[in-house]
Design a protein around this motif. Structure first.
Motif, PDB file in Angstrom:
ATOM      1  N   MET A   1       0.899  -1.258   0.062  1.00  0.00           N
ATOM      2  CA  MET A   1      -0.065   0.110   0.090  1.00  0.00           C
ATOM      3  C   MET A   1       0.994   1.224   0.014  1.00  0.00           C
ATOM      4  O   MET A   1       0.331   2.271  -0.347  1.00  0.00           O
ATOM      5  CB  MET A   1      -0.945  -0.034   1.098  1.00  0.00           C
ATOM      6  CG  MET A   1      -0.347   0.175   2.703  1.00  0.00           C
ATOM      7  SD  MET A   1      -1.411   0.692   3.958  1.00  0.00           S
ATOM      8  CE  MET A   1      -1.248  -1.107   4.639  1.00  0.00           C
ATOM      9  N   LEU A   2       2.209   1.049   0.520  1.00  0.00           N
ATOM     10  CA  LEU A   2       2.920   2.180   0.587  1.00  0.00           C
ATOM     11  C   LEU A   2       3.849   2.485  -0.918  1.00  0.00           C
ATOM     12  O   LEU A   2       4.744   3.463  -0.977  1.00  0.00           O
ATOM     13  CB  LEU A   2       4.009   1.995   1.794  1.00  0.00           C
ATOM     14  CG  LEU A   2       3.346   1.892   2.883  1.00  0.00           C
ATOM     15  CD1 LEU A   2       4.379   1.259   3.868  1.00  0.00           C
ATOM     16  CD2 LEU A   2       2.805   3.160   3.141  1.00  0.00           C
ATOM     17  N   ASN A   3       3.436   1.994  -1.872  1.00  0.00           N
ATOM     18  CA  ASN A   3       4.021   1.945  -3.282  1.00  0.00           C
ATOM     19  C   ASN A   3       3.089   3.151  -3.863  1.00  0.00           C
ATOM     20  O   ASN A   3       1.792   3.177  -4.195  1.00  0.00           O
ATOM     21  CB  ASN A   3       3.805   0.796  -3.991  1.00  0.00           C
ATOM     22  CG  ASN A   3       4.490   0.893  -5.394  1.00  0.00           C
ATOM     23  OD1 ASN A   3       4.605   2.049  -5.825  1.00  0.00           O
ATOM     24  ND2 ASN A   3       4.946   0.053  -5.855  1.00  0.00           N
ATOM     25  N   VAL A   4       3.664   4.199  -4.273  1.00  0.00           N
ATOM     26  CA  VAL A   4       2.931   5.496  -4.927  1.00  0.00           C
ATOM     27  C   VAL A   4       2.249   5.218  -6.202  1.00  0.00           C
ATOM     28  O   VAL A   4       1.322   5.528  -6.635  1.00  0.00           O
ATOM     29  CB  VAL A   4       3.907   6.807  -5.148  1.00  0.00           C
ATOM     30  CG1 VAL A   4       3.163   7.702  -5.786  1.00  0.00           C
ATOM     31  CG2 VAL A   4       4.782   7.000  -3.972  1.00  0.00           C
ATOM     32  N   HIS A   5       2.939   4.166  -6.909  1.00  0.00           N
ATOM     33  CA  HIS A   5       2.096   3.652  -8.108  1.00  0.00           C
ATOM     34  C   HIS A   5       0.895   2.764  -8.191  1.00  0.00           C
ATOM     35  O   HIS A   5       0.204   2.344  -8.873  1.00  0.00           O
ATOM     36  CB  HIS A   5       3.192   3.111  -9.098  1.00  0.00           C
ATOM     37  CG  HIS A   5       4.452   4.159  -9.361  1.00  0.00           C
ATOM     38  ND1 HIS A   5       4.350   5.201 -10.243  1.00  0.00           N
ATOM     39  CD2 HIS A   5       5.425   4.274  -8.853  1.00  0.00           C
ATOM     40  CE1 HIS A   5       4.986   5.926 -10.258  1.00  0.00           C
ATOM     41  NE2 HIS A   5       6.076   5.442  -9.427  1.00  0.00           N
ATOM     42  N   ASN A   6       0.723   2.126  -6.865  1.00  0.00           N
ATOM     43  CA  ASN A   6      -0.400   1.231  -6.634  1.00  0.00           C
ATOM     44  C   ASN A   6      -1.644   2.112  -6.301  1.00  0.00           C
ATOM     45  O   ASN A   6      -2.153   1.965  -5.388  1.00  0.00           O
ATOM     46  CB  ASN A   6      -0.104   0.493  -5.255  1.00  0.00           C
ATOM     47  CG  ASN A   6       0.706  -0.765  -5.622  1.00  0.00           C
ATOM     48  OD1 ASN A   6       0.968  -1.266  -6.831  1.00  0.00           O
ATOM     49  ND2 ASN A   6       1.274  -1.532  -4.686  1.00  0.00           N
ATOM     50  N   LEU A   7      -2.125   2.572  -7.487  1.00  0.00           N
ATOM     51  CA  LEU A   7      -3.439   3.430  -7.271  1.00  0.00           C
ATOM     52  C   LEU A   7      -4.494   2.421  -7.039  1.00  0.00           C
ATOM     53  O   LEU A   7      -4.667   1.385  -7.481  1.00  0.00           O
ATOM     54  CB  LEU A   7      -3.435   4.116  -8.664  1.00  0.00           C
ATOM     55  CG  LEU A   7      -2.405   5.359  -8.959  1.00  0.00           C
ATOM     56  CD1 LEU A   7      -2.875   5.937 -10.458  1.00  0.00           C
ATOM     57  CD2 LEU A   7      -2.499   6.236  -8.033  1.00  0.00           C
ATOM     58  N   ASN A   8      -5.194   2.927  -6.102  1.00  0.00           N
ATOM     59  CA  ASN A   8      -6.443   2.248  -5.848  1.00  0.00           C
ATOM     60  C   ASN A   8      -6.454   0.757  -5.045  1.00  0.00           C
ATOM     61  O   ASN A   8      -7.145  -0.119  -5.377  1.00  0.00           O
ATOM     62  CB  ASN A   8      -7.413   2.021  -7.091  1.00  0.00           C
ATOM     63  CG  ASN A   8      -8.183   3.339  -7.428  1.00  0.00           C
ATOM     64  OD1 ASN A   8      -8.644   4.066  -6.627  1.00  0.00           O
ATOM     65  ND2 ASN A   8      -7.967   3.509  -8.749  1.00  0.00           N
ATOM     66  N   TYR A   9      -5.061   0.583  -4.685  1.00  0.00           N
ATOM     67  CA  TYR A   9      -4.655  -0.557  -4.141  1.00  0.00           C
ATOM     68  C   TYR A   9      -5.619  -0.554  -2.825  1.00  0.00           C
ATOM     69  O   TYR A   9      -5.553   0.294  -1.907  1.00  0.00           O
ATOM     70  CB  TYR A   9      -3.315  -0.600  -3.555  1.00  0.00           C
ATOM     71  CG  TYR A   9      -2.708  -1.918  -2.823  1.00  0.00           C
ATOM     72  CD1 TYR A   9      -2.520  -1.930  -1.741  1.00  0.00           C
ATOM     73  CD2 TYR A   9      -2.714  -3.036  -3.926  1.00  0.00           C
ATOM     74  CE1 TYR A   9      -2.063  -3.070  -1.032  1.00  0.00           C
ATOM     75  CE2 TYR A   9      -2.177  -4.100  -3.223  1.00  0.00           C
ATOM     76  CZ  TYR A   9      -1.890  -4.149  -1.909  1.00  0.00           C
ATOM     77  OH  TYR A   9      -1.512  -5.391  -1.414  1.00  0.00           O
ATOM     78  N   SER A  10      -6.218  -1.821  -2.433  1.00  0.00           N
ATOM     79  CA  SER A  10      -7.225  -1.950  -1.175  1.00  0.00           C
ATOM     80  C   SER A  10      -7.112  -3.396  -0.868  1.00  0.00           C
ATOM     81  O   SER A  10      -8.228  -4.007  -1.210  1.00  0.00           O
ATOM     82  CB  SER A  10      -8.510  -1.368  -1.587  1.00  0.00           C
ATOM     83  OG  SER A  10      -9.434  -1.829  -2.542  1.00  0.00           O
ATOM     84  N   SER A  11      -6.264  -4.279  -0.541  1.00  0.00           N
ATOM     85  CA  SER A  11      -6.299  -5.322   0.203  1.00  0.00           C
ATOM     86  C   SER A  11      -7.099  -5.485   1.337  1.00  0.00           C
ATOM     87  O   SER A  11      -7.244  -4.281   1.930  1.00  0.00           O
ATOM     88  CB  SER A  11      -4.638  -5.988   0.139  1.00  0.00           C
ATOM     89  OG  SER A  11      -4.105  -5.251   1.218  1.00  0.00           O
ATOM     90  N   SER A  12      -7.300  -6.561   1.713  1.00  0.00           N
ATOM     91  CA  SER A  12      -8.126  -6.791   3.092  1.00  0.00           C
ATOM     92  C   SER A  12      -7.189  -6.193   4.151  1.00  0.00           C
ATOM     93  O   SER A  12      -7.629  -5.470   5.319  1.00  0.00           O
ATOM     94  CB  SER A  12      -8.555  -8.107   3.181  1.00  0.00           C
ATOM     95  OG  SER A  12      -7.526  -8.856   3.332  1.00  0.00           O
ATOM     96  N   ARG A  13      -5.823  -6.381   4.045  1.00  0.00           N
ATOM     97  CA  ARG A  13      -4.951  -5.986   5.211  1.00  0.00           C
ATOM     98  C   ARG A  13      -4.772  -4.324   5.370  1.00  0.00           C
ATOM     99  O   ARG A  13      -4.839  -3.764   6.350  1.00  0.00           O
ATOM    100  CB  ARG A  13      -3.648  -6.479   5.144  1.00  0.00           C
ATOM    101  CG  ARG A  13      -3.740  -7.854   5.294  1.00  0.00           C
ATOM    102  CD  ARG A  13      -2.263  -8.575   5.338  1.00  0.00           C
ATOM    103  NE  ARG A  13      -2.204  -9.162   6.806  1.00  0.00           N
ATOM    104  CZ  ARG A  13      -1.137  -9.593   7.555  1.00  0.00           C
ATOM    105  NH1 ARG A  13      -0.109  -9.260   6.828  1.00  0.00           N
ATOM    106  NH2 ARG A  13      -1.354 -10.341   8.483  1.00  0.00           N
ATOM    107  N   THR A  14      -4.998  -3.786   3.963  1.00  0.00           N
ATOM    108  CA  THR A  14      -4.824  -2.349   3.542  1.00  0.00           C
ATOM    109  C   THR A  14      -6.183  -1.772   4.327  1.00  0.00           C
ATOM    110  O   THR A  14      -6.119  -0.986   5.329  1.00  0.00           O
ATOM    111  CB  THR A  14      -4.886  -1.938   2.474  1.00  0.00           C
ATOM    112  OG1 THR A  14      -3.714  -2.717   1.698  1.00  0.00           O
ATOM    113  CG2 THR A  14      -4.616  -0.356   2.328  1.00  0.00           C
TER     114      THR A  14
END
Lengths: 501, 507
Positions: free
Chosen positions: A89-102
Motif C-alpha cells: 500500500m506504500l507504493n505510490v504507483h499502486n493506485l486504488n490498492y485496497s487489499s483486506s489488510r490495507t
C-alpha cells in the motif's frame, strides 16, 4: 470478583459508552468506503516513499496532498505501522490498492485515533454542571452530552464508513474548547494552533478563538458589571499567545519555507479554482441561490445558471459576511465564546467557498455542548443536527449501506430528541408546530428520494433531482437554525462574571 | 410503557448490529461445488418455485436430493416459495431451474439478507419486545436492559445474519408460544408453537415442556371439568395446525413417509462433524459410532435423553408455573442437545433462547451460558470467516449484560437461586458455605480457557497428525461447561419449592 464488579458497575458508564461505540465502529469495517480511502492510502505512500521536498509536488495520483504539514507528518508516522500490515500500500504507483489488510489497517487507524476524541469528550463533560440533573443516570446532562458526542451520527458515517480522520481532529478542537472553559488559555490556544496545522478548515472558527482569547486572556481584569477594564491589557500575555502560534507555525511550515515551497503548499491548501459549489451541493446559501437561479432560468427570467461553473462572486464576499456578529463589547464568557464559534462555523458553512457538506459537523459538535445547558439552545441544536445529519445522506449512496444510515440516523435522532425533551420537560416545548412539521417532512423526503424516485421516469431526465431536493430542504433548516442562534446571541442577557461556568 | 423511546432505541441498536454483521461473508461463499447453507436456501427457492408440491421432497432428475435436498418441514418450503416469488419479480435468474446453481452476486446477497431481516422484524423481534414488556416485578429500566441483552445475543445474530439461516422464524414462533402459554392464552400459544415445529423439526426439543406444562394446567383445572375441555381444545388446535401445514402431503401415504424420512434421517449416525455434546466428546476416548450398530445407538441416545429430562418434566406436570416452565425449557433443550441423535452445533440456539428468557432472574449464570454457547460454535464461525463480528458481538453482549445487570455483584447464593439447595446440602455438610466462591472460580477458569482456545485456534496451526485438534478441544470444553449447566438448572428446578417461590426476589 468484587473489583471486577465495581469496574463493570454503574459508575463506569462512560467507558461502557466509549467501548460500545468502538465495537460498533469495528462492525462498520466492511462497509463501503469512498475515494477518501484511496486519498489517504496515497498520502501514506507519498510520505513514506518520497523525501519531504517531494510531498507537495507529487502528482502521480489525482489525490494530491492538500492538508497542512502536520497531517502529512501524521500520515508519515502511520506509514511506519502500515508497513507491517501490507508493504504494497506504500507504493505510490499502486493506485486504488485496497487489499483486506490495507482496509483493516486504515479502518483501525481511524478507530484508534478516535481515542483522542473520547478523551476530549471526557474533558468536556467535566465542564458541564449537573445542577439540573435528576437522580437517574440517563437524565444527567453529562450522560446525554457523552452520548450526543460519542455516538454522533455524522462522525460515525463520515469517519467510519465514508472514511476520514475527523475524529481526532474534532478531539483536538473539543479539547481546546474544554481547556478554555477551564481557563487554561495557553493550552487551549496551543491545541487550536496545532489543529489548524492539521486541517486548515478550522480557520473558519479562528476568529472566535482570536476574539475570545484577546478579551478573556489579554485583558486580565473586569469591571464589577462584567465589561472589560480597558487599562488591564497585558502585553506579556498577547506576546505569549503570538509566540505559541508562531512556534507552532514555524514547526509546521518552517521546513517548507526553507525549501522555498511555501507558495506551492499554499496553492495546494487553498485551491480557489475549484468553484463555488462542491460536487455534491452542501446545503448552504449557495445551494438555495443556485436552485432559485435554476428555477428562474427554467421559467425564462434569467439566462445564466452558475451551478458549478467559475463564480463571479469573489471569495472575499463569503468571508466578510461570515463575521459581522463579532462584537467585542466585552460581555462574553466561555459560553459566549462557544456561541461565537458555532456562529462562525455556521456562517462559513452557509456562505463559504467550496464547502463540503461534511463541514456541518464543525457546527454540530460544539453545539452539543450548548444543547444540554438551555432549552432554547437544545431546540436550535436539534433542528441543526437533524437537518445537518440528513444532508449527509447522499454521501452513502450504495444499497447495502442504506439500512445502516437509516437505522443510525433514527437511533441518534430519537435519542437526541427524547433525551433533551426529558431534560427540559419542565420548560416550554422544544419545537413549535412549524418546526415539528419541517422535521417530520424529512421522512417522506427520504422515502421519495431513495425508494420512489429511482423507479420513476424522472430518473433519466433529471438524475440529480434528489440531490437538489435534499440540499435545498436541508439548507432551509440550517439557515433557520443559524438565524435563530444569531438572534439568541444578540438578544440574550449578558453573561455575569460571577456566574459559575 | 412510558419509556417507549428507549425500547425503540434498543430495537434500532439490535437491527444495526444485525445488518452490519450481514455485510460479512456467508456459509459456503465462493466454494463450489457444494457451497453452503446460503446456497441451500437459494436452492429451496428454486425447487419450490419451479416444481409442483408433490415433487419437493422426492428425488428426481429435476430435484437431486443429494444437492441440498429439502430437510425441513413444509412451513420452511412455503417460506422459500414466498421468497422465490419476490426473487422472480426482481431477477428470475436467481431461481431459474438448474442454471441458477451456485448463483452468487452482490444484489442476490442483499436480497437474501433482506429476507432474513424482514422475517426477524416480523416474528422474532416483536416477540422479544412483548416478552420483556410483560415481565413482572422488575423496573422499566431492567425490562429495557433485558430486551437489549436478548437482542444482542451473538449466537443467533452470527448464525442468522452471518452463516445464513432462518432460525429467528422458528425461535420467534416458539417465543410467541411461550408468551401465549405463560399468560394463559393457551390455544394461541400452542398454535404458535405448532407453527414453530412445522418450520424446523428441531423445535421438538421444546415440545416436552410445552406438553407437560399444558397437561399440568389441565390437571390443575380438574380433569373432570374445565381441564378436560381445555385438553380437548388443545388437542384440536394442534391437530388442526398440523393438518393445515401438511395438507398437500397428507394426500398420499408415500408423501408423508418421504417427508418424515427427510426430516428424521436415522441413517446418518449418532453425530455428524464436531458438536459439543456427550457422544462427540465421548468418542475421543471410545469410538461408539463405529462399535455399535445404528439402532442400538438410537436406543441409547433415546434412553439417556429421556432419563435426564424426566425429573424436571414430571415436576412441571405436577406443579405448573411460568417460572418452572421457563427453566424446564432450558433443561429439556439442553438434555436433548447433549444426548440426542444427529445434533448439529447450531442446535445450541434452541437452548440459548430459553436461557435468554431467564436472563433477568439469574443474570450471572445466563450470561456465562450464553457466552459458552457462542464459543461452542467457533469452528463453524471461523470457517465462514466471521471472526471479527464474532469477537465484537460477544464483547458487546458481555458489556451490555455486565452493565445492565451488574452480574458480578450478583453471585450470592440467593441470587443464584441455590439457597434451598445449599440449605439441604448443609444438613449433611454443615461447613458448606462457599458456593458462590466455587462458582466464581469456575467462571474464571471457563472464561480463561475459552479465550486461550480462541487465541490458539486463530494464531496456531494444528499438528499434522491431529488436524481437528482445536475443534475437538473446543467441543470438549464446551461440553463440560454444558454438563455443569445441566446439573445447575436441574438443581434449580428440583429445589424450587413453594416456599422458595413465595420469597421471590424483587430485582
Amino acid at each position: 470478583m468484587a473489583a471486577l464488579g465495581i469496574a463493570t458497575g454503574g459508575r463506569n458508564w462512560f467507558s461502557a459508552l466509549a467501548l460500545g461505540v468502538t465495537l460498533l465502529k469495528c462492525l462498520l469495517i466492511p462497509t463501503y468506503h469512498s475515494t477518501d480511502f484511496e486519498v489517504h492510502r496515497n498520502w501514506l505512500a507519498i510520505t513514506h516513499s518520497l523525501p519531504v521536498s517531494q510531498w507537495y509536488y507529487e502528482a502521480t495520483s489525482e489525490w494530491t496532498l492538500d492538508y497542512p504539514p502536520f497531517f502529512a507528518w501524521f500520515e508519515y508516522a502511520l506509514s511506519h505501522i502500515a508497513k507491517y500490515f501490507d508493504q504494497e500500500m506504500l507504493n505510490v504507483h499502486n493506485l486504488n490498492y485496497s487489499s483486506s489488510r490495507t482496509l483493516l489497517f486504515q479502518r483501525f487507524s481511524v478507530i484508534l485515533t478516535d481515542e483522542l476524541f473520547v478523551y476530549a469528550v471526557h474533558e468536556c463533560c467535566k465542564c458541564i454542571d449537573g445542577k439540573k440533573a435528576g437522580k437517574e443516570l440517563t437524565e444527567k446532562p453529562k450522560f446525554i452530552l457523552s452520548v450526543l458526542l460519542l455516538w454522533n451520527f455524522g462522525l460515525l458515517i463520515v469517519d467510519h464508513i465514508h472514511f476520514q480522520y475527523n475524529g481526532f481532529l474534532f478531539g483536538l478542537m473539543l479539547l481546546s474548547i474544554a481547556r478554555l472553559f477551564q481557563k487554561r488559555y495557553t493550552e487551549g490556544a496551543f491545541l487550536f494552533a496545532v489543529l489548524l496545522h492539521f486541517k486548515h478548515i478550522y480557520l473558519y472558527v479562528a476568529p472566535a478563538y482570536g476574539i475570545y482569547l484577546l478579551r478573556s486572556y489579554c485583558f486580565t481584569a473586569n469591571k464589577p458589571d462584567g465589561s472589560v477594564r480597558w487599562n488591564s491589557f497585558s502585553f506579556v500575555r498577547l506576546i505569549s499567545l503570538g509566540l505559541i502560534v508562531f512556534l507552532v507555525s514555524a514547526l509546521s511550515l518552517g521546513p517548507f519555507l526553507a525549501l522555498n515551497q511555501l507558495p506551492q503548499v499554499l496553492s495546494r491548501l487553498f485551491p480557489f479554482k475549484r468553484g463555488l459549489c462542491h460536487a455534491y451541493w452542501a446545503p448552504n446559501f449557495w445551494a438555495l441561490y443556485n436552485a432559485l437561479d435554476k428555477v428562474l432560468s427554467v421559467i425564462g427570467l434569467n439566462d445564466k445558471w452558475f451551478g458549478s461553473a467559475v463564480p463571479t462572486h469573489s471569495p472575499s464576499f463569503s468571508d466578510s459576511h461570515g463575521h459581522p456578529h463579532l462584537h467585542s463589547d466585552g460581555h462574553i464568557g466561555p459560553r459566549g465564546f462557544l456561541r461565537c464559534l458555532i456562529l462562525c462555523a455556521l456562517s462559513s458553512f452557509l456562505f463559504g467557498w467550496h464547502v463540503h457538506e461534511k463541514a456541518i459537523l464543525l457546527a454540530v459538535l460544539p453545539m452539543s455542548l450548548l444543547s444540554v445547558g438551555k432549552a432554547g439552545d437544545a431546540s436550535i441544536f436539534l433542528i441543526l443536527t437533524t437537518t445537518g445529519h440528513y444532508s449527509l445522506f447522499p454521501l452513502l449512496f450504495t444499497a447495502p449501506e442504506l439500512p445502516i444510515k437509516i437505522l443510525l440516523m433514527l437511533l441518534f435522532t430519537i435519542y437526541s430528541i427524547s433525551s433533551l425533551k426529558t431534560l427540559f420537560r419542565k420548560e416550554k416545548p422544544l419545537f413549535n408546530w412549524m418546526e415539528t412539521f419541517y422535521l417530520l417532512g424529512l421522512g417522506p423526503l427520504e422515502v421519495f428520494c431513495e425508494f420512489v424516485f429511482p423507479f420513476t421516469s424522472w430518473k433519466l431526465k433529471y438524475p440529480f433531482s434528489p440531490l437538489l431536493l435534499t440540499s435545498v430542504y436541508c439548507a432551509v433548516g440550517i439557515t433557520y437554525a443559524w438565524f435563530k442562534l444569531y438572534v439568541s446571541v444578540l438578544t440574550d442577557p449578558p453573561v455575569r462574571k460571577t456566574k459559575k461556568q | 410503557m412510558e419509556k417507549w423511546y428507549l425500547m425503540a432505541i434498543v430495537v434500532l441498536l439490535g437491527l444495526t448490529v444485525r445488518w452490519t454483521v450481514s455485510l460479512n461473508s456467508y456459509s459456503g461463499a465462493g466454494k463450489p461445488p457444494m457451497f453452503g447453507d446460503y446456497e441451500a436456501q437459494r436452492h429451496w427457492q428454486e425447487i419450490t418455485f419451479n416444481l409442483p408440491v408433490k415433487q419437493w421432497y422426492f428425488n428426481s432428475s429435476d430435484n437431486n436430493l443429494q444437492y441440498w435436498g429439502l430437510d425441513y418441514p413444509p412451513l420452511t418450503a412455503y417460506h422459500s416459495l414466498l421468497c422465490a416469488y419476490v426473487a422472480k419479480f426482481i431477477n428470475p435468474d436467481w431461481i431459474a431451474l438448474h442454471s441458477s446453481r451456485g448463483y452468487e452476486s452482490q444484489a442476490h446477497k442483499l436480497f437474501m439478507r433482506t429476507t432474513v431481516l424482514i422475517a426477524d422484524l416480523l416474528i422474532y423481534i416483536p416477540a422479544v419486545v412483548l416478552y420483556c414488556c410483560c415481565l413482572k416485578e422488575i423496573s422499566t429500566k431492567k425490562k429495557i436492559a433485558h430486551a437489549l441483552c436478548i437482542l444482542l445475543y451473538p449466537g443467533l445474530i452470527l448464525i442468522d445474519y452471518g452463516h445464513f439461516q432462518y432460525n429467528s422464524v422458528s425461535l420467534g414462533f416458539a417465543l410467541w408460544g411461550v408468551l401465549g402459554v405463560s399468560y394463559d392464552w393457551d390455544l394461541l400459544g400452542s398454535l404458535a408453537f405448532c407453527l414453530a415445529i412445522n418450520y424446523k423439526q428441531m423445535e421438538l426439543y421444546h415440545s416436552l415442556p410445552f406438553f407437560c406444562f399444558l397437561l399440568g394446567k389441565c390437571f390443575k383445572k380438574g380433569l373432570k371439568g374445565k381441564g378436560f375441555v381445555l385438553l380437548i381444545k388443545l388437542a384440536c388446535t394442534v391437530v388442526a395446525s398440523f393438518i393445515l401445514c401438511w395438507l398437500p402431503f397428507f394426500t398420499e401415504r408415500e408423501q408423508t413417509q418421504q417427508v418424515l424420512r427427510r426430516l428424521f434421517p436415522v441413517d446418518r449416525g449418532l453425530f455428524e462433524d464436531k458438536v459439543a455434546n456427550i457422544w462427540c466428546s465421548f468418542s475421543i476416548f471410545l469410538k461408539i459410532k463405529d462399535i455399535l450398530p445404528h439402532h442400538i445407538q438410537i436406543i441409547i441416545s433415546f434412553c439417556f435423553t429421556f432419563l435426564s429430562l424426566l425429573p424436571a418434566c414430571i415436576k412441571l406436570t405436577l406443579q405448573p408455573s411460568p417460572k418452572g416452565f421457563r427453566f424446564t425449557l432450558v433443561s429439556c433443550a439442553l438434555s436433548f442437545f447433549l444426548f440426542s441423535y444427529q445434533v448439529h452445533e447450531k442446535s445450541i440456539l434452541l437452548v440459548s433462547l430459553p436461557v435468554c428468557l431467564v436472563l433477568s432472574e439469574i443474570p450471572f449464570m445466563s450470561t456465562w451460558f450464553l457466552l459458552v454457547s457462542t464459543f461452542s460454535m467457533l469452528p463453524l464461525l471461523l470457517k465462514d470467516e466471521l471472526l471479527m463480528p464474532s469477537v465484537v458481538t460477544t464483547m458487546a453482549f458481555f458489556i451490555a449484560c455486565a452493565i445492565s445487570f451488574s452480574i458480578f455483584e450478583k453471585t450470592s447464593e440467593e441470587e443464584l437461586q441455590l439457597k434451598s439447595f445449599s440449605i439441604s446440602v448443609r444438613k449433611y455438610l454443615p461447613c458448606f458455605t462457599f458456593f458462590p466462591r466455587i462458582i466464581q472460580y469456575l467462571f474464571l477458569i471457563s472464561v480463561i480457557t475459552m479465550v486461550l482456545l480462541t487465541l490458539t485456534t486463530i494464531t496456531l496451526e494444528p499438528p499434522q497428525k491431529l488436524p481437528d485438534l482445536f475443534s475437538v478441544l473446543i467441543c470438549f470444553v464446551s461440553c463440560l461447561n454444558f454438563l455443569f449447566f445441566l446439573v445447575y438448572f436441574n438443581i434449580i428446578i428440583m429445589w424450587d419449592s413453594k416456599n422458595g417461590r413465595n420469597q421471590k426476589k424483587i430485582n
